[in-house]
Design a protein around this motif. Sequence first.
Motif, PDB file in Angstrom:
ATOM      1  N   ARG A   7     -24.099  11.470  18.989  1.00 56.73           N
ATOM      2  CA  ARG A   7     -24.090  10.655  17.797  1.00 56.73           C
ATOM      3  C   ARG A   7     -22.749  10.716  17.072  1.00 56.73           C
ATOM      4  NH1 ARG A   7     -29.563  13.204  15.363  1.00 56.73           N
ATOM      5  NH2 ARG A   7     -29.436  14.521  17.195  1.00 56.73           N
ATOM      6  N   PRO A  62     -16.539  11.425   4.237  1.00 56.00           N
ATOM      7  CA  PRO A  62     -15.544  10.425   4.661  1.00 56.00           C
ATOM      8  C   PRO A  62     -14.293  11.025   5.293  1.00 56.00           C
ATOM      9  CG  PRO A  62     -15.573  10.627   2.265  1.00 56.00           C
ATOM     10  CD  PRO A  62     -16.697  11.482   2.772  1.00 56.00           C
ATOM     11  N   ASP A  76     -21.307  16.504  12.805  1.00 53.18           N
ATOM     12  CA  ASP A  76     -22.277  17.288  12.038  1.00 53.18           C
ATOM     13  C   ASP A  76     -22.141  18.791  12.230  1.00 53.18           C
ATOM     14  OD1 ASP A  76     -23.278  17.182  14.797  1.00 53.18           O
ATOM     15  OD2 ASP A  76     -24.974  18.289  13.972  1.00 53.18           O
ATOM     16  N   GLN A 115     -26.886  18.845  11.914  1.00 52.44           N
ATOM     17  CA  GLN A 115     -27.319  17.538  11.402  1.00 52.44           C
ATOM     18  C   GLN A 115     -27.039  17.326   9.920  1.00 52.44           C
ATOM     19  OE1 GLN A 115     -27.774  15.389  13.630  1.00 52.44           O
ATOM     20  NE2 GLN A 115     -27.903  16.890  15.265  1.00 52.44           N
ATOM     21  N   ARG A 116     -26.036  18.002   9.400  1.00 57.80           N
ATOM     22  CA  ARG A 116     -25.564  17.715   8.044  1.00 57.80           C
ATOM     23  C   ARG A 116     -24.097  17.312   8.115  1.00 57.80           C
ATOM     24  NH1 ARG A 116     -27.882  20.899   3.481  1.00 57.80           N
ATOM     25  NH2 ARG A 116     -29.848  21.749   4.218  1.00 57.80           N
ATOM     26  N   ASN A 117     -23.651  16.712   7.028  1.00 60.48           N
ATOM     27  CA  ASN A 117     -22.222  16.442   6.793  1.00 60.48           C
ATOM     28  C   ASN A 117     -21.628  15.301   7.616  1.00 60.48           C
ATOM     29  OD1 ASN A 117     -22.170  19.937   6.808  1.00 60.48           O
ATOM     30  ND2 ASN A 117     -21.960  18.779   4.934  1.00 60.48           N
ATOM     31  N   ARG A 118     -22.442  14.578   8.370  1.00 56.08           N
ATOM     32  CA  ARG A 118     -21.891  13.439   9.125  1.00 56.08           C
ATOM     33  C   ARG A 118     -21.331  12.380   8.189  1.00 56.08           C
ATOM     34  NH1 ARG A 118     -23.496  13.700  14.611  1.00 56.08           N
ATOM     35  NH2 ARG A 118     -25.541  14.619  14.952  1.00 56.08           N
ATOM     36  N   ASN A 119     -21.873  12.327   6.978  1.00 53.22           N
ATOM     37  CA  ASN A 119     -21.496  11.258   6.048  1.00 53.22           C
ATOM     38  C   ASN A 119     -20.293  11.598   5.176  1.00 53.22           C
ATOM     39  OD1 ASN A 119     -23.179  13.220   4.957  1.00 53.22           O
ATOM     40  ND2 ASN A 119     -23.922  11.872   3.340  1.00 53.22           N
ATOM     41  N   VAL A 134     -19.218   6.821  13.377  1.00 55.27           N
ATOM     42  CA  VAL A 134     -18.338   6.356  12.293  1.00 55.27           C
ATOM     43  C   VAL A 134     -16.997   5.896  12.880  1.00 55.27           C
ATOM     44  CG1 VAL A 134     -17.137   7.027  10.176  1.00 55.27           C
ATOM     45  CG2 VAL A 134     -19.455   7.849  10.600  1.00 55.27           C
ATOM     46  N   GLY A 182     -17.798  16.154   9.422  1.00 56.73           N
ATOM     47  CA  GLY A 182     -17.447  14.961   8.650  1.00 56.73           C
ATOM     48  C   GLY A 182     -17.040  13.805   9.538  1.00 56.73           C
ATOM     49  N   TYR A 183     -16.995  12.610   8.939  1.00 57.37           N
ATOM     50  CA  TYR A 183     -16.593  11.407   9.653  1.00 57.37           C
ATOM     51  C   TYR A 183     -17.422  11.239  10.935  1.00 57.37           C
ATOM     52  CZ  TYR A 183     -13.528   7.570  10.870  1.00 57.37           C
ATOM     53  OH  TYR A 183     -13.042   6.324  11.174  1.00 57.37           O
ATOM     54  N   GLY A 184     -18.723  11.457  10.809  1.00 56.13           N
ATOM     55  CA  GLY A 184     -19.631  11.302  11.938  1.00 56.13           C
ATOM     56  C   GLY A 184     -20.040  12.613  12.595  1.00 56.13           C
TER      57      GLY A 184
END
Length: 181
Positions: free
Chosen positions: A45, A170, A161, A164-168, A49, A157-159
């Motif tokens: 996944r 920027p 994880d 399963q946290r922090n993918r969002n 981003v 970050g930036y996709g």
Amino acid sequence: MPHPNYAIDEMISAKSIAARIEELAREIRTEFADTDKLVVVGLLRGSFVFIADLVRELDLAVEVDFLEASSYGDGMESTREVRILKDLRGQIEGRDVLIVEDIVDTGHTLAHVTKFLGSRKPARMKTIALLDKPARREVDFKASYIGFEIPDEFVVGYGIDFAQRNRNLPFIGKVRFIDES
Ligand code: 5GP
Ligand code: MG
Ligand code: MG
């Protein structure tokens, strides 16, 4: 929910990522200028981003497809044994393909995926990774395009994880564990 015992320090800003993607897109546009419709394959996944920003800079006819390979699970160590969990929807035989990955670490994932997709006889197959950790390499693999070389740090970050946290986030940040003793 317990408070996670780590902090995230910014390593690569959203602005630097955007600027680098513009440069990479220019190179890719030149390389694939003669392609009728480029198949851009995102590895799920972590690349979601990056692939979204990259294709919007490409200014080429693209088809977007996704592949999922098994990875870390929720841990921080590679399993080294790569399995394909979700295959492409489209055909790639005789077509030009760009595989988009978040990070090349040990190299096992992209080595396996390029072998797997290469057996379908694409006309041309290139790889791009936003991040590269050359110090961690266990198999000989070199991506065609790299956004940034980074040291051996666990990043999010930036996709990308951590459990399963922090993918969002920027930006790309480095995880710093906080000793609570
Ligand atoms: P490789 O097969 O090259 O060892 O691993 C590639 C995959 O490992 C990446 O696609 C990514 O999912 C994961 N990975 C490698 N380094 C990191 C990291 O620093 N943070 C996170 N969250 N995943 C990583
Ligand atoms: Mg991955
Ligand atoms: Mg992961």
